[in-house]
Motif scaffolding. Structure first.
Motif, short mmCIF file in Angstrom:
data_model
loop_
_atom_site.label_atom_id
_atom_site.label_comp_id
_atom_site.label_asym_id
_atom_site.label_seq_id
_atom_site.Cartn_x
_atom_site.Cartn_y
_atom_site.Cartn_z
N ILE A 378 126.37 4.95 6.60
CA ILE A 378 125.23 4.05 6.92
C ILE A 378 125.02 4.01 8.44
O ILE A 378 123.91 4.19 8.93
N VAL A 379 126.10 3.79 9.18
CA VAL A 379 125.98 3.70 10.64
C VAL A 379 125.52 5.05 11.22
O VAL A 379 124.65 5.11 12.09
N LEU A 380 126.08 6.13 10.68
CA LEU A 380 125.68 7.47 11.14
C LEU A 380 124.19 7.70 10.86
O LEU A 380 123.45 8.18 11.72
N GLY A 381 123.76 7.29 9.67
CA GLY A 381 122.35 7.44 9.29
C GLY A 381 121.45 6.64 10.21
O GLY A 381 120.40 7.13 10.65
N LEU A 382 121.88 5.42 10.54
CA LEU A 382 121.08 4.59 11.44
C LEU A 382 120.95 5.25 12.81
O LEU A 382 119.88 5.28 13.41
N GLY A 383 122.08 5.78 13.27
CA GLY A 383 122.08 6.46 14.58
C GLY A 383 121.12 7.64 14.58
O GLY A 383 120.34 7.83 15.52
N LEU A 384 121.15 8.40 13.50
CA LEU A 384 120.27 9.58 13.41
C LEU A 384 118.81 9.16 13.31
O LEU A 384 117.93 9.78 13.92
N LEU A 385 118.58 8.09 12.57
CA LEU A 385 117.22 7.60 12.42
C LEU A 385 116.66 7.17 13.78
O LEU A 385 115.52 7.48 14.13
N LEU A 386 117.50 6.48 14.55
CA LEU A 386 117.06 6.01 15.86
C LEU A 386 116.85 7.17 16.83
O LEU A 386 115.98 7.11 17.70
N SER A 387 117.63 8.23 16.65
CA SER A 387 117.48 9.36 17.58
C SER A 387 116.14 10.07 17.36
O SER A 387 115.75 10.90 18.17
N LEU A 388 115.45 9.71 16.29
CA LEU A 388 114.10 10.26 16.09
C LEU A 388 113.19 9.85 17.25
O LEU A 388 112.24 10.55 17.59
N TYR A 389 113.52 8.71 17.86
CA TYR A 389 112.73 8.24 19.01
C TYR A 389 112.72 9.29 20.11
O TYR A 389 111.67 9.65 20.63
N SER A 390 113.92 9.80 20.45
CA SER A 390 113.98 10.79 21.52
C SER A 390 113.27 12.07 21.11
O SER A 390 112.64 12.75 21.94
N ILE A 391 113.33 12.39 19.83
CA ILE A 391 112.66 13.61 19.35
C ILE A 391 111.15 13.46 19.47
O ILE A 391 110.45 14.39 19.92
N ILE A 392 110.65 12.28 19.12
CA ILE A 392 109.20 12.04 19.24
C ILE A 392 108.78 12.12 20.71
O ILE A 392 107.76 12.71 21.05
N LYS A 393 109.60 11.55 21.58
CA LYS A 393 109.27 11.58 23.01
C LYS A 393 109.25 13.02 23.54
O LYS A 393 108.41 13.36 24.36
N ILE A 394 110.17 13.84 23.07
CA ILE A 394 110.21 15.23 23.53
C ILE A 394 108.99 15.99 23.01
O ILE A 394 108.40 16.79 23.74
N ALA A 395 108.62 15.71 21.77
CA ALA A 395 107.46 16.40 21.19
C ALA A 395 106.22 16.15 22.07
O ALA A 395 105.37 17.03 22.23
N ALA A 396 106.16 14.95 22.65
CA ALA A 396 104.98 14.60 23.45
C ALA A 396 105.20 14.88 24.94
O ALA A 396 104.34 14.57 25.76
N LEU A 397 106.36 15.48 25.27
CA LEU A 397 106.70 15.68 26.69
C LEU A 397 105.82 16.73 27.37
O LEU A 397 105.62 17.82 26.85
#
Lengths: 405, 242
Positions: A378-397
């Motif tokens: 669960i904690v690992l999943g939450l961490g991965l879910l939150l890391s989507l933020y950085s992925i979205i930011k990079i996509a728009a970089l």
């Protein structure tokens, strides 16, 4: 490989920040594992207490008995039937019972009671009834004496070795009447059982109710209670439609309801815990993205594809969250095992309530490996879910804007 | 001579819908292999924007930019990244080395992105660090290097992919005179020996003096374009650059 190496190095570029993040994840994992294991342990203990108290994990009745618990819904006990029930490997033993109602009378008083005919030896292997004898002796096979519950004895003002009369209705409407001496007094924590129950040997009960060779249920002992449903299904298949095989969950749905209600409130507490962890991880991600925006722009400028950069940050997040989870699980294992071996003991009023019910006043933990895996995931999943933020930011970089200071 | 850059009618306007800023206005630029050029002009004249457009970091609103025969204005963002990786080296004003990697690892990164073989990488690393005169600092982290040394590592990184074009945005702006001179020596030597084309966006007279061609931008347009054949890039002893 170089990506992993670079991620690991990046992870430790700001040691304080990474340590804080890992610590947050670590505490979340430890707290959620320990609370879950205590919760499951308490429920497992409750189930074990309740089940071993009277009902057993599984019972076999004649089809329809549970809805209308009368002697006419009893069935013929036989060795071949018992052998069929004992066939599944998980069934380790069984105890026959003949249960019905009767009026119990002393010299001046009469009270309704539940008469339970048992095979003393086999019953003892499942419910440890002998341990509940507080005065006198336990029954033997074909005994003619009775074990009277303490509360019922008090109401009838009867004592050990006194005589009581039972009057009721037997099998197929026959009159049931008998005179019995009190061989022992038993004490139950459950007020229902303590105020109402009376135990006879199976032969004596069959004789009282004119139900020779008949029983109302077989109570089953299981080797592994976790395989309850599959074992029930297996017994059902072997016995066919003449008999009903019921689990303790089906017989006592109120216990399941109680557990689910309690679990619901625990989920809310865990949810708050996870939310706090999410804020911690997200804060770290936000800081990291701002701090490394220029560098990320530069990496894209010199030829690193965005997908590679996303992988890099994802691996960094996974490594951070995974490290926290691993450390958390590693530390929580000895804690959980310690609490299992040396459970927290209730004191005061709470302990009294537990003990009155005949339960040990303890708060044990469950060592089920599933708890560690689930909470870690669960904690690992939450961490991965939150890391989507950085992925979205990079996509728009945009490297040009990112490199503007 | 082989053409490296061929830019036609290139324009770039920022904030077209609010307060338009015509950063580059109808620029034509032709550059041959092996040139050592400086883009000069006052602040806001469009030097960095033109460098970004040539490097494929930004897209022009109009016009075409052809690098090594490929019209980069027609490439997709991913194709552009790939093009930059294999064809263009970048040197930035503030070095921009990755702090957690050693000098060697910073240079290696580009070749790893190119999926080059380990043996090739090792060989290239040795040769590059020899060229920049920092063989003894190969395993040093950027924080332990001086500004000049960091910029030399940045040059090595820009050259790691064996590009034929290196774009340097104010490469000497953060360096003292000695470090700047050393850096220019290294780049001049690489220009002479390996025929690599260098374009500098700069205010620095030390760079302008060493350039063989000086392109002056004013208000996003080429104001003057002067070839200075007489100023052959001169090199000093690399050993002093350490």
């Amino acid at each position: 490989m170089w990506l992993l190496k670079l991620s690991w190095k990046n992870m430790w570029r700001n040691k304080h920040r990474t340590t804080i993040t890992i610590s947050a994840i670590f505490f979340a994992v430890v707290l959620s594992v320990v609370t879950s294991s205590l919760q499951d342990g308490v429920f497992d203990n409750l189930i074990k207490n309740v089940v071993s108290f009277y009902s057993g994990y599984l019972q076999v009745h004649k089809q329809g008995y549970w809805d209308e618990r009368i002697l006419d819904n009893s069935f013929e006990a036989s060795v071949s039937l018992e052998q069929q029930i004992l066939q599944p490997k998980n069934v380790t033993g069984l105890a026959p019972r003949l249960e019905s109602f009767a009026l119990a009378s002393s010299e001046e008083l009469t009270k309704g009671c539940v008469v339970i005919g048992i095979s003393p030896q086999r019953e003892n292997t499942i419910t440890a009834l002998q341990n509940k004898v507080i005065e006198g002796e336990y029954l033997i096979e074909n005994d003619v004496g009775v074990l009277l519950a303490q509360g019922l004895a008090a109401r009838l003002r009867l004592q050990l070795h006194d005589t009581l009369i039972l009057i009721g209705q037997g099998y197929h409407g026959a009159t049931a009447a008998g005179k019995y001496f009190i061989k022992g007094i038993v004490k139950f924590g459950s007020p229902d059982l303590n105020e109402q129950s009376l135990f006879l040997s199976l032969a004596a009960a069959q004789d009282l109710y004119s139900a020779n060779g008949r029983v109302t249920s077989y109570v089953l002992a299981l080797k592994n209670p976790a395989d309850l449903n599959s074992t029930a299904e297996s017994v059902r298949t072997k016995l066919g439609g003449t008999y009903e095989t019921m689990t303790w969950e089906e017989m006592m749905p109120e216990i399941i309801q109680h557990i689910q209600t309690d679990k619901g409130s625990m989920y809310i507490i865990q949810g708050i815990l996870y939310l706090l962890v999410c804020f911690g991880i997200f804060g770290t991600l936000l800081m990291m993205m701002v701090e490394r925006k220029y560098e990320m722009g530069m990496l894209v400028a010199i030829g690193m594809k965005k997908i590679k950069l996303m992988q890099l940050l994802l691996v960094e997040s996974v490594l951070t969250v995974f490290s926290g989870c691993i450390v958390g699980i590693t530390v929580s294992i000895p804690i959980v095992y310690y609490l299992n071996k040396y459970p927290i003991r209730f004191t005061g009023e709470m302990a009294k309530v537990y003990e009155e019910f005949g339960f040990e006043a303890i708060f044990p933990s469950s060592t089920d490996s599933g708890i560690f895996i689930t909470q870690g995931l669960i904690v690992l999943g939450l961490g991965l879910l939150l890391s989507l933020y950085s992925i979205i930011k990079i996509a728009a970089l945009n490297p040009v804007t990112a490199m503007k200071k | 001579m082989k053409t490296v850059i061929d830019a036609h009618t290139v324009s770039k306007t920022f904030n077209p819908n609010t307060i338009p800023v015509h950063a580059i206005n109808n620029v034509h630029l032709h550059m041959e292999q092996g040139e050592f050029s400086a883009l000069v002009g006052p602040s806001g004249s469009g030097k960095t924007t033109l460098l970004n457009l040539i490097g494929g970091l930004d897209k022009p609103d109009t016009g075409n930019i052809i690098i090594h025969g490929i019209d980069i204005t027609k490439l997709s963002p991913n194709e552009l990244i790939d093009f930059r990786l294999h064809n263009i080296g970048f040197v930035f004003q503030s070095f921009n080395l990755i702090p957690v990697l050693t000098a060697k690892e910073n240079v290696e990164l580009i070749m790893q992105l190119q999926n080059r073989k380990r043996a090739d990488i090792e060989k290239r690393i040795l040769s590059l660090f020899k060229q920049i005169g920092l063989e003894d600092k190969i395993d040093t982290r950027p924080s332990q290097l001086s500004g000049g040394q960091q910029q030399r590592v940045a040059v090595a990184r820009a050259l790691a992919s064996k590009p034929q074009l290196v774009l340097a945005d104010e490469p000497t702006a953060n360096l003292d005179s000695k470090s700047a001179a050393n850096l220019l020596d290294i780049m001049a030597k690489l220009n002479q020996e390996e025929n690599i084309t260098f374009i500098f966006s700069t205010h620095d007279v030390r760079v302008i003096e060493r350039a063989r061609r000086v392109i002056t931008l004013v208000d996003g347009q080429i104001h003057s374009d002067t070839a200075r054949v007489e100023t052959e890039p001169q090199t000093t002893d690399l050993a002093t650059a350490k």
